[in-house]
Design a protein around this motif. Structure first.
Motif, PDB file in Angstrom:
ATOM      1  N   UNK A  26       0.747  -1.429   0.204  1.00  0.00           N
ATOM      2  CA  UNK A  26      -0.008   0.157  -0.094  1.00  0.00           C
ATOM      3  C   UNK A  26       0.716   1.205   0.027  1.00  0.00           C
ATOM      4  N   UNK A  27       2.284   1.045  -0.238  1.00  0.00           N
ATOM      5  CA  UNK A  27       2.970   2.314  -0.097  1.00  0.00           C
ATOM      6  C   UNK A  27       3.018   3.071  -1.548  1.00  0.00           C
ATOM      7  N   UNK A  28       2.354   4.126  -1.546  1.00  0.00           N
ATOM      8  CA  UNK A  28       2.066   4.561  -2.844  1.00  0.00           C
ATOM      9  C   UNK A  28       3.346   5.449  -3.311  1.00  0.00           C
ATOM     10  N   UNK A  29       4.230   5.559  -2.219  1.00  0.00           N
ATOM     11  CA  UNK A  29       5.812   6.346  -2.715  1.00  0.00           C
ATOM     12  C   UNK A  29       6.623   5.392  -3.205  1.00  0.00           C
ATOM     13  N   UNK A  30       6.374   4.052  -3.450  1.00  0.00           N
ATOM     14  CA  UNK A  30       7.030   2.747  -4.043  1.00  0.00           C
ATOM     15  C   UNK A  30       6.535   2.736  -5.436  1.00  0.00           C
ATOM     16  N   UNK A  31       7.083   2.757  -6.464  1.00  0.00           N
ATOM     17  CA  UNK A  31       6.254   2.545  -7.715  1.00  0.00           C
ATOM     18  C   UNK A  31       6.223   1.076  -8.096  1.00  0.00           C
ATOM     19  N   UNK A  32       6.817   0.346  -7.078  1.00  0.00           N
ATOM     20  CA  UNK A  32       6.700  -1.328  -7.586  1.00  0.00           C
ATOM     21  C   UNK A  32       5.553  -1.607  -6.583  1.00  0.00           C
ATOM     22  N   UNK A  33       5.005  -0.962  -5.670  1.00  0.00           N
ATOM     23  CA  UNK A  33       3.934  -1.554  -4.876  1.00  0.00           C
ATOM     24  C   UNK A  33       2.653  -1.838  -5.861  1.00  0.00           C
ATOM     25  N   UNK A  34       1.951  -2.850  -5.646  1.00  0.00           N
ATOM     26  CA  UNK A  34       0.915  -3.486  -6.295  1.00  0.00           C
ATOM     27  C   UNK A  34      -0.213  -2.385  -6.228  1.00  0.00           C
TER      28      UNK A  34
END
Length: 396
Positions: A26-34
């Motif tokens: 759920x980490x929106x700062x991580x471009x790899x997050x689902x």
């Protein structure tokens, strides 16, 4: 150790894993997050491939209320129904860029689902390699395609039991609707809940969540509390969690009685668990109308739910591969079956009465051959007519 001891012994690790994967995915700062990747798809032109149960329908309607996505194919236990001209299945090679699964899992297109999909565990050396390659294909697909799937995120393994923190008894125990609601809230596209009398119960009870939180509290509460926490205390996900965990013993029954009193024409199409009584176009139209009346969410079907009678019905090849007894299958046949499963439009692990836990899948092609002989069992669900609901003849 006994099952109760297993639950106690694995509790801390299970909680740690759920918190860790939710924090990451759920980490929106991580471009790899689902979640970030799935949210980015909402402005793309996609066609929904939905499961034909209340979870798939509610989830699709939530998505239709915040995007231009519409349902072009619906999958039930025996086959699928799809739009004659705008179905994503008409161009199978482009599924990765045109389709999105809702309560449906496939390695061929992005999806939001709740199904366990990994074998894991340990078998003899000959059978271990095909199972490992299956799990590797699933993992690779989740990198290539956004997949909202808590059981996959945490790494639930179908071959493990209660003694293991990743065992099947500890899979994500709720529906797609609960996790999808959290995803939509997290990416700033929350569906509106105009009705607060019935709609929260409907979403909370997708895949039996209202009963699950009571009956399987040793596993369920850690998942739902994490869903609520990852979105925030003022979220609708938090409200649903509080509704389910603080419910009176008969509160859902009271809501059911009120629903049937206020909506006497459409409510009989829901059974006592608020799943679909059947998946006929008439039943789907009635329940879609009911949910729209409660929520204001739009009809999610391409050309409208009234067009379902013109959609094409297909009974494709299906197969199952039981988790137990794999050593009786030679490695070459096992590999062939699992490669076939990797091309499915829907696959997941389910529990069957006679075969126990098994990987089941459905292909696009109705003429495909099978290496496993005999009748293919039907996945169990609560779609149908449990005791204590109105006579089904009234719906004919």
């Amino acid at each position: 150790m006994g099952v109760h001891d297993d639950r106690r012994a694995t509790a801390a690790e299970r909680r740690r894993r759920v918190i860790e994967v939710f924090d990451r995915q759920f980490n929106l700062k991580d471009e790899r997050s689902a979640v970030r990747r799935f949210g980015a798809l909402l402005d793309e032109p996609r066609v929904i491939v939905a499961n034909a149960d209340i979870d798939g329908l509610v989830s699709s309607m939530m998505l239709a209320s915040v995007s231009q996505w519409r349902v072009g194919a619906i999958i039930d236990k025996r086959g699928y129904l799809h739009h004659p001209h705008r179905s994503p299945f008409l161009n199978p090679d482009s599924l990765a860029t045109t389709a999105v699964g809702v309560d449906v899992f496939s390695l061929r297109f992005p999806s939001a689902a709740n199904h366990p999909v990994l074998y894991g565990g340990d078998v003899s050396r000959a059978q271990a390699a095909p199972l490992r390659r299956h799990d590797e294909r699933v993992a690779a697909a989740s990198v290539d395609l956004p997949m909202v799937n808590p059981s996959l995120w945490v790494g639930t393994e179908a071959r493990l039991g209660s003694a293991h923190a990743l065992g099947m008894p500890y899979k994500y125990p709720f529906g797609t609707a609960q996790v999808l609601l959290a995803v939509l809230e997290a990416v700033g596209r929350p569906p509106r809940f105009f009705d607060r009398q019935f709609l929260p119960w409907l979403v909370a009870n997708c895949d039996g969540g209202v009963d699950t939180i009571r009956t399987y509290a040793w596993n369920a509460e850690v998942w739902w509390s994490a869903l609520a926490a990852v979105v925030g205390p003022s979220s609708q996900s938090e409200a649903l969690y509080r509704l389910a965990t603080t419910q009176r013993p008969n509160e859902f029954v009271d809501a059911d009685h009120r629903l049937r009193y206020e909506y006497p024409e459409t409510s009989p199409n829901l059974n006592g668990k608020w799943n679909l009584r059947n998946t006929t176009p008439r039943a789907l139209a009635a329940v879609t109308s009911l949910i729209t009346d409660l929520s204001g969410w739009p009809d999610p079907f391409l050309d409208g739910v009234s067009s379902l009678s013109t959609w094409q019905s297909v009974e494709p090849h299906r197969d199952v591969l039981p988790v137990s007894g794999l050593t009786k299958i030679n490695a070459q046949d096992l590999e062939a079956l699992l490669v076939e499963a990797s091309s499915a439009i829907h696959l997941n692990f389910s529990v069957f009465k006679e075969r126990g836990t098994a990987l089941g899948w459905m292909l696009l092609d109705p003429a495909a051959s099978s290496l496993i002989q005999g009748d293919v069992p039907i996945e169990e669900s609560d779609v149908g007519d449990p005791e204590g609901v109105p006579d089904a003849d009234a719906l004919d």
